[in-house]
Design an enzyme around this catalytic site. Structure first.
Site, PDB file in Angstrom:
ATOM      1  N   MET A   1       0.848  -1.207   0.000  1.00 49.23           N
ATOM      2  CA  MET A   1       0.000   0.000   0.000  1.00 49.23           C
ATOM      3  C   MET A   1       0.875   1.245   0.000  1.00 49.23           C
ATOM      4  O   MET A   1       1.915   1.273   0.657  1.00 49.23           O
ATOM      5  CB  MET A   1      -0.884   0.014   1.253  1.00 49.23           C
ATOM      6  CG  MET A   1      -1.744  -1.221   1.421  1.00 49.23           C
ATOM      7  SD  MET A   1      -2.838  -1.034   2.836  1.00 49.23           S
ATOM      8  CE  MET A   1      -3.551  -2.677   2.898  1.00 49.23           C
TER       9      MET A   1
ATOM     10  N   ASP B   1     -10.710 -11.134  -1.414  1.00 51.41           N
ATOM     11  CA  ASP B   1      -9.852 -10.436  -0.460  1.00 51.41           C
ATOM     12  C   ASP B   1     -10.673  -9.466   0.387  1.00 51.41           C
ATOM     13  O   ASP B   1     -11.193  -8.470  -0.118  1.00 51.41           O
ATOM     14  CB  ASP B   1      -8.755  -9.682  -1.226  1.00 51.41           C
ATOM     15  CG  ASP B   1      -7.659  -9.156  -0.318  1.00 51.41           C
ATOM     16  OD1 ASP B   1      -7.713  -9.415   0.901  1.00 51.41           O
ATOM     17  OD2 ASP B   1      -6.754  -8.478  -0.835  1.00 51.41           O
TER      18      ASP B   1
HETATM   19  C1  DX5 Z   1      -7.124  -5.094   2.388  1.00 49.64           C
HETATM   20  C2  DX5 Z   1      -6.077  -6.141   2.033  1.00 49.64           C
HETATM   21  C3  DX5 Z   1      -6.437  -7.491   2.520  1.00 49.64           C
HETATM   22  C4  DX5 Z   1      -6.530  -7.584   4.010  1.00 49.64           C
HETATM   23  C5  DX5 Z   1      -7.499  -8.641   4.380  1.00 49.64           C
HETATM   24  O1  DX5 Z   1      -6.797  -3.914   1.778  1.00 49.64           O
HETATM   25  O2  DX5 Z   1      -5.904  -6.209   0.630  1.00 49.64           O
HETATM   26  O3  DX5 Z   1      -5.546  -8.477   1.997  1.00 49.64           O
HETATM   27  O4  DX5 Z   1      -5.314  -7.859   4.620  1.00 49.64           O
HETATM   28  O5  DX5 Z   1      -7.631  -8.614   5.774  1.00 49.64           O
HETATM   29  P1  DX5 Z   1      -8.875  -9.263   6.510  1.00 49.64           P
HETATM   30  O6  DX5 Z   1      -8.857 -10.720   6.144  1.00 49.64           O
HETATM   31  O7  DX5 Z   1      -8.589  -9.005   7.939  1.00 49.64           O
HETATM   32  O8  DX5 Z   1     -10.095  -8.572   5.987  1.00 49.64           O
HETATM   33 ZN    ZN Z   2      -4.821  -7.956  -0.310  1.00 53.59          ZN
END
Ligand code: DX5
Ligand code: ZN
Length: 227
Positions: free
Chosen positions: A41, A177
């Site tokens: 990110m 995701d």
């Molecule tokens: C969110 C990410 C996900 C995140 C998922 O922006 O891309 O990969 O880590 O986390 P959980 O499973 O906690 O929603």
């Molecule tokens: Zn992700």
């Protein structure tokens, strides 16, 4: 890497101990992870910052399964070679990250990686229809990207179904995701997904010194899907 649609659980290290990625990855793989999901990110495409190619290169030797790099960055193209050199197996870019996703996906495959395209919750499945002959995976975001531990957006399940029918016989993984846990996993598996990313639902309750909860959490997701 041969293609199949068997269920794969991909723990996101976004929910792991950032000071201990190597040991966390080894622990979660020993506890049954199929792939390792790596969330990059930039504080621009999404409102959070994690890490970049140097960290990916540092964790690569600890990954024995598949390194699945999810780029939540814009622009993407200037960084593709660096993530490929870091050892990514899959590089996924967002369809919303810029006007030239077609070129980006060509560049990912050109760098020797499998290419993924991700869709935010506000983007239609049809947005990737023109790209299906140039991708190895479509990632359906079931939360708004940027943070772990958010609530699964149920409206995205129909999109998975639409995507599954658009894909037809093509050898393309469907990855989910965001907010995946034993309650939501069966919904997306039924709709046609095969790769389930899970951060908080895998890492909760465990640690490198007590990793057995990771295994129990992974088994709980698998059991919910096969029930
Ligand atoms: C969110 C990410 C996900 C995140 C998922 O922006 O891309 O990969 O880590 O986390 P959980 O499973 O906690 O929603
Ligand atoms: Zn992700």
């Amino acid at each position: 890497m041969s293609f199949d649609r068997s269920l794969k659980i991909a723990p996101s290290i976004l929910a792991a101990d950032f000071a201990n990625f190597g040991a966390e990855i080894q622990a979660v793989e020993a506890q049954g992870a199929d792939w390792i999901h790596v969330d990059v990110m930039d504080g621009h495409f999404v409102p959070n910052i994690t890490f970049g190619p140097a960290t990916c290169a540092a964790i690569r030797p600890h990954i024995r399964t598949v390194m699945d790099v999810h780029l939540m960055i814009a622009p993407v193209d200037p960084y593709i070679d660096a993530f490929a050199a870091a050892g990514a197996d899959f590089i996924t870019a967002h369809v919303e990250a810029g006007p030239h996703i077609h070129r980006t996906l060509q560049a990912i495959r050109g760098a020797g990686c499998k290419a993924g395209v991700a869709l935010n919750p506000g983007t239609l499945a049809e947005a990737v229809a023109p790209l299906l002959d140039m991708v190895d995976m479509v990632c359906v975001m079931t939360v708004n990207p940027g943070f772990g531990g958010q609530k699964f957006i149920h409206a995205c399940v129909d999109k998975v179904r639409t995507l599954r029918s658009l894909i037809g016989d093509r050898e393309i993984h469907i990855e989910i995701d965001g907010g995946v846990d034993p309650a939501t996993a069966p919904l997306v598996r039924d709709a046609g997904a095969d790769v389930l990313v899970a951060g908080s639902a895998v890492f909760r309750g465990g640690s490198v010194s007590d990793p057995s909860p990771y295994g129990a959490n992974i088994r709980a997701i698998r059991a919910a899907v096969t029930a």
